[in-house]
Structure formats: structure tokens, C-alpha cells
Design a protein around this motif. Sequence first.
Motif, PDB file in Angstrom:
ATOM      1  N   MET A  56      72.662 -42.694 -11.268  1.00 53.95           N
ATOM      2  CA  MET A  56      73.963 -43.331 -11.068  1.00 53.95           C
ATOM      3  C   MET A  56      74.886 -42.441 -10.250  1.00 53.95           C
ATOM      4  O   MET A  56      74.807 -41.219 -10.318  1.00 53.95           O
ATOM      5  N   LEU A  57      75.776 -43.065  -9.499  1.00 61.44           N
ATOM      6  CA  LEU A  57      76.826 -42.330  -8.812  1.00 61.44           C
ATOM      7  C   LEU A  57      77.845 -41.888  -9.862  1.00 61.44           C
ATOM      8  O   LEU A  57      78.406 -42.701 -10.587  1.00 61.44           O
ATOM      9  N   LYS A  58      78.070 -40.587  -9.947  1.00 59.34           N
ATOM     10  CA  LYS A  58      78.987 -40.047 -10.948  1.00 59.34           C
ATOM     11  C   LYS A  58      80.204 -39.361 -10.345  1.00 59.34           C
ATOM     12  O   LYS A  58      81.220 -39.209 -11.030  1.00 59.34           O
ATOM     13  N   ALA A  59      80.095 -38.920  -9.084  1.00 58.68           N
ATOM     14  CA  ALA A  59      81.207 -38.175  -8.492  1.00 58.68           C
ATOM     15  C   ALA A  59      81.267 -38.397  -6.995  1.00 58.68           C
ATOM     16  O   ALA A  59      80.239 -38.593  -6.333  1.00 58.68           O
ATOM     17  N   VAL A  60      82.477 -38.350  -6.469  1.00 62.66           N
ATOM     18  CA  VAL A  60      82.697 -38.391  -5.030  1.00 62.66           C
ATOM     19  C   VAL A  60      83.419 -37.092  -4.667  1.00 62.66           C
ATOM     20  O   VAL A  60      84.451 -36.757  -5.255  1.00 62.66           O
ATOM     21  N   VAL A  61      82.841 -36.361  -3.724  1.00 60.87           N
ATOM     22  CA  VAL A  61      83.401 -35.064  -3.337  1.00 60.87           C
ATOM     23  C   VAL A  61      83.897 -35.162  -1.896  1.00 60.87           C
ATOM     24  O   VAL A  61      83.222 -35.732  -1.035  1.00 60.87           O
ATOM     25  N   ARG A  67      72.567 -40.310   9.868  1.00 61.42           N
ATOM     26  CA  ARG A  67      72.389 -39.877   8.482  1.00 61.42           C
ATOM     27  C   ARG A  67      73.451 -40.443   7.547  1.00 61.42           C
ATOM     28  O   ARG A  67      73.319 -40.339   6.323  1.00 61.42           O
ATOM     29  N   ALA A  68      74.513 -41.019   8.079  1.00 62.93           N
ATOM     30  CA  ALA A  68      75.612 -41.482   7.238  1.00 62.93           C
ATOM     31  C   ALA A  68      75.218 -42.710   6.421  1.00 62.93           C
ATOM     32  O   ALA A  68      74.618 -43.652   6.942  1.00 62.93           O
ATOM     33  N   THR A  69      75.578 -42.713   5.156  1.00 57.06           N
ATOM     34  CA  THR A  69      75.381 -43.885   4.310  1.00 57.06           C
ATOM     35  C   THR A  69      76.362 -44.983   4.693  1.00 57.06           C
ATOM     36  O   THR A  69      76.047 -46.171   4.637  1.00 57.06           O
ATOM     37  N   TRP A  70      77.557 -44.573   5.082  1.00 54.53           N
ATOM     38  CA  TRP A  70      78.610 -45.505   5.531  1.00 54.53           C
ATOM     39  C   TRP A  70      79.456 -44.773   6.546  1.00 54.53           C
ATOM     40  O   TRP A  70      79.677 -43.560   6.431  1.00 54.53           O
ATOM     41  N   SER A  71      79.923 -45.483   7.568  1.00 57.11           N
ATOM     42  CA  SER A  71      80.829 -44.909   8.561  1.00 57.11           C
ATOM     43  C   SER A  71      82.054 -45.800   8.697  1.00 57.11           C
ATOM     44  O   SER A  71      81.934 -47.037   8.749  1.00 57.11           O
ATOM     45  N   ILE A 124      80.492 -49.358   0.039  1.00 59.33           N
ATOM     46  CA  ILE A 124      79.963 -47.994   0.089  1.00 59.33           C
ATOM     47  C   ILE A 124      79.045 -47.742  -1.096  1.00 59.33           C
ATOM     48  O   ILE A 124      77.948 -47.191  -0.950  1.00 59.33           O
ATOM     49  N   GLU A 125      79.477 -48.159  -2.285  1.00 60.27           N
ATOM     50  CA  GLU A 125      78.643 -48.007  -3.487  1.00 60.27           C
ATOM     51  C   GLU A 125      77.326 -48.762  -3.331  1.00 60.27           C
ATOM     52  O   GLU A 125      76.249 -48.252  -3.683  1.00 60.27           O
ATOM     53  N   GLU A 126      77.406 -49.972  -2.814  1.00 60.95           N
ATOM     54  CA  GLU A 126      76.200 -50.780  -2.620  1.00 60.95           C
ATOM     55  C   GLU A 126      75.230 -50.080  -1.675  1.00 60.95           C
ATOM     56  O   GLU A 126      74.026 -50.013  -1.934  1.00 60.95           O
ATOM     57  N   GLU A 168      67.278 -46.422  -3.378  1.00 62.71           N
ATOM     58  CA  GLU A 168      66.074 -47.221  -3.615  1.00 62.71           C
ATOM     59  C   GLU A 168      65.067 -47.044  -2.486  1.00 62.71           C
ATOM     60  O   GLU A 168      63.865 -46.936  -2.723  1.00 62.71           O
ATOM     61  N   ARG A 169      65.565 -47.028  -1.236  1.00 61.78           N
ATOM     62  CA  ARG A 169      64.663 -46.834  -0.098  1.00 61.78           C
ATOM     63  C   ARG A 169      63.979 -45.478  -0.164  1.00 61.78           C
ATOM     64  O   ARG A 169      62.761 -45.365   0.063  1.00 61.78           O
ATOM     65  N   GLU A 170      64.747 -44.455  -0.482  1.00 60.86           N
ATOM     66  CA  GLU A 170      64.185 -43.106  -0.527  1.00 60.86           C
ATOM     67  C   GLU A 170      63.188 -42.977  -1.668  1.00 60.86           C
ATOM     68  O   GLU A 170      62.143 -42.329  -1.516  1.00 60.86           O
ATOM     69  N   LEU A 171      63.489 -43.602  -2.803  1.00 58.29           N
ATOM     70  CA  LEU A 171      62.550 -43.576  -3.923  1.00 58.29           C
ATOM     71  C   LEU A 171      61.271 -44.316  -3.563  1.00 58.29           C
ATOM     72  O   LEU A 171      60.156 -43.872  -3.872  1.00 58.29           O
ATOM     73  N   SER A 172      61.419 -45.452  -2.871  1.00 62.02           N
ATOM     74  CA  SER A 172      60.249 -46.216  -2.440  1.00 62.02           C
ATOM     75  C   SER A 172      59.383 -45.396  -1.484  1.00 62.02           C
ATOM     76  O   SER A 172      58.147 -45.412  -1.587  1.00 62.02           O
ATOM     77  N   ASP A 173      60.031 -44.668  -0.574  1.00 65.26           N
ATOM     78  CA  ASP A 173      59.292 -43.820   0.369  1.00 65.26           C
ATOM     79  C   ASP A 173      58.512 -42.741  -0.364  1.00 65.26           C
ATOM     80  O   ASP A 173      57.358 -42.431  -0.015  1.00 65.26           O
ATOM     81  N   ILE A 174      59.120 -42.180  -1.410  1.00 61.73           N
ATOM     82  CA  ILE A 174      58.446 -41.129  -2.176  1.00 61.73           C
ATOM     83  C   ILE A 174      57.225 -41.703  -2.885  1.00 61.73           C
ATOM     84  O   ILE A 174      56.139 -41.107  -2.882  1.00 61.73           O
ATOM     85  N   VAL A 175      57.396 -42.882  -3.486  1.00 62.34           N
ATOM     86  CA  VAL A 175      56.272 -43.519  -4.201  1.00 62.34           C
ATOM     87  C   VAL A 175      55.143 -43.819  -3.230  1.00 62.34           C
ATOM     88  O   VAL A 175      53.965 -43.577  -3.531  1.00 62.34           O
ATOM     89  N   GLN A 176      55.454 -44.316  -2.033  1.00 64.63           N
ATOM     90  CA  GLN A 176      54.433 -44.614  -1.032  1.00 64.63           C
ATOM     91  C   GLN A 176      53.704 -43.348  -0.586  1.00 64.63           C
ATOM     92  O   GLN A 176      52.480 -43.347  -0.425  1.00 64.63           O
ATOM     93  N   ASP A 177      54.458 -42.259  -0.422  1.00 63.02           N
ATOM     94  CA  ASP A 177      53.834 -41.003  -0.016  1.00 63.02           C
ATOM     95  C   ASP A 177      52.868 -40.498  -1.088  1.00 63.02           C
ATOM     96  O   ASP A 177      51.760 -40.018  -0.776  1.00 63.02           O
ATOM     97  N   VAL A 178      53.286 -40.617  -2.363  1.00 62.27           N
ATOM     98  CA  VAL A 178      52.416 -40.187  -3.460  1.00 62.27           C
ATOM     99  C   VAL A 178      51.166 -41.046  -3.526  1.00 62.27           C
ATOM    100  O   VAL A 178      50.052 -40.551  -3.717  1.00 62.27           O
ATOM    101  N   THR A 179      51.339 -42.365  -3.333  1.00 55.76           N
ATOM    102  CA  THR A 179      50.211 -43.302  -3.377  1.00 55.76           C
ATOM    103  C   THR A 179      49.214 -42.990  -2.272  1.00 55.76           C
ATOM    104  O   THR A 179      47.987 -42.982  -2.484  1.00 55.76           O
TER     105      THR A 179
END
Length: 262
Positions: free
Chosen positions: A1-6, A221-225, A238-240, A247-258
Motif C-alpha cells: 500500500m501507498l503509505k507516504a508521499v515524500v 520513468r515518471a509515474t505521473w507528470s 496519481i494513486e491509480e 502491478e506491472r512490475e510485480l507481473s514482470d518479476i513473476v514472468q522472469d521467475v517463471t
Amino acid sequence: MLKAVVFDMDDTLLSINLSAFLAVYVRDEARLLGDIGRKNPFSALAALGGSLYDLNANERDEDDDRTNYAFFADTLRQRCGVPIDDPVIADAFECYEREVLPKRNDAIIAARPREGARAAIEEVTGRGLRVALLTNPSFSRACIECRMGWGDMLDMPFELVTTMENSTRVKPSPRYYLESIESLGLKPEEVLMVGNDPKRDFPTPDCGIQTAYVGTGRPVRATWSGSMADFASSFSEIEERFYERQERELSDIVQDVTRGRA
């Protein structure tokens, strides 16, 4: 979860002619350094400028755990022989930064709150998220608080303000970012960085912290501009995007492991 904005500070929460500010700051501190050390003003300026350059180069051994202030003090002593960490000398510099520097804001430096800055903080904290000020820690606490005052930020509920005294690296080092969020008890995937600098406000190399970019252009590299003025009204988007990217990055990690197991 998003917990902080710095947040970054200069040209993010604070509108400022940073080059003009640096010119005044370095000139004044070099004069003070020359007076204290009985040095030629040009040699004092060279020593101070060179020490700041060394600090911002981030070219330090991995096991160098000195704070940025300690590193800067050691480097400056080597360059000109003046121990600025001596309590009496340190008091002189702090007096300048707390009593004189705040009066240096003029029509050229033009420091003032950036449009949308307070609304951004209120929007984020109103959603129950934590906030911190991750301004580049190549300045002392007193110098950073001077600029926070110009930006009407001293009452903002930052849980951490990074300074020379509490950081061991500067931007864009991942170590700087990771140490900062670790001190807050957070993980990279729980934090969103907000900044305007396409080089400094994106950890390099990437360490898992996403950045909302409020400068010129649209870095890949920006999530939002967008603009700081639009940040608060766009925060749901921005939160969305923050969660979609996770989710995309997690999916990429799972694919790499597979693929690795295939």
C-alpha cells in the motif's frame, strides 16, 4: 500500500531562482570562511566550492558512513585548514544561516511558496498518508529551514527533513533514498516521491521508489507528470497510476521467475 508521499523542496514546494540563491549563499559563506581562517577570499571560495562539489559527486567508498556534514567538514579542512565543525566556528556559520541568510531573499532569488504546494500537502495528509521533505541534503538544517520559511513550510507536518546532519549521501543515490525511508519505517514500494528534477528526484539506479514529476517535460520513468498546481486535484489519478505500476512490475518479476524455472 501507498503509505507516504515524500517531497523535494526547491522548485517543487518552493519557487526559487536556485542559481541566484546559491551564488549569494556560497559568496557569503566563503567570505565568512575567509575571515575566520584568515584566507584569501578567492582561495576560500575555491575551497568551499570544491568541497560542495565533492559532496554532490557522491563518489565515496561504500563503507564511508560519515554524515554529509562530517564529510563536508573533513573535505573543507583538507582544502583550507579551517575546522568548521569546531563548536565556535560552527556557531558562527549557524548564526549567519539563521539570522542573516533569511534576509537575503530579494527580487532576483524570488523565493516564495509554489502554487499548489500547500494544497498538495493537505490533500495527501487528508487521505491519511504520511509526509516527509526529502530535499537534497547538501545544506545544513539551518540553511534548509531558511528556505522552508520562505516557502511557508515550517508548519507542515513533515516527519523527516533530510539535511547534511542526518544523511550520508545526496541525490540521486539510492542509499540516500533508502536510508531516508528506512528511518521512517517504510519500504520503497510504500512511498511516492514528488520532485521536479529529472536527474536528482529519480533514484539512480532504480531502487523501487516511484516518482511523480512536477518539472518540465515528461520523463519516461515518471509515474505521473504534471504541475505542482495540478497535483492535489489529480491525486486520485496519481494513486491509480501508482498501483498500476506496482502491478506491472510485480507481473514482470513473476514472468522472469517463471522463465527462469522453464
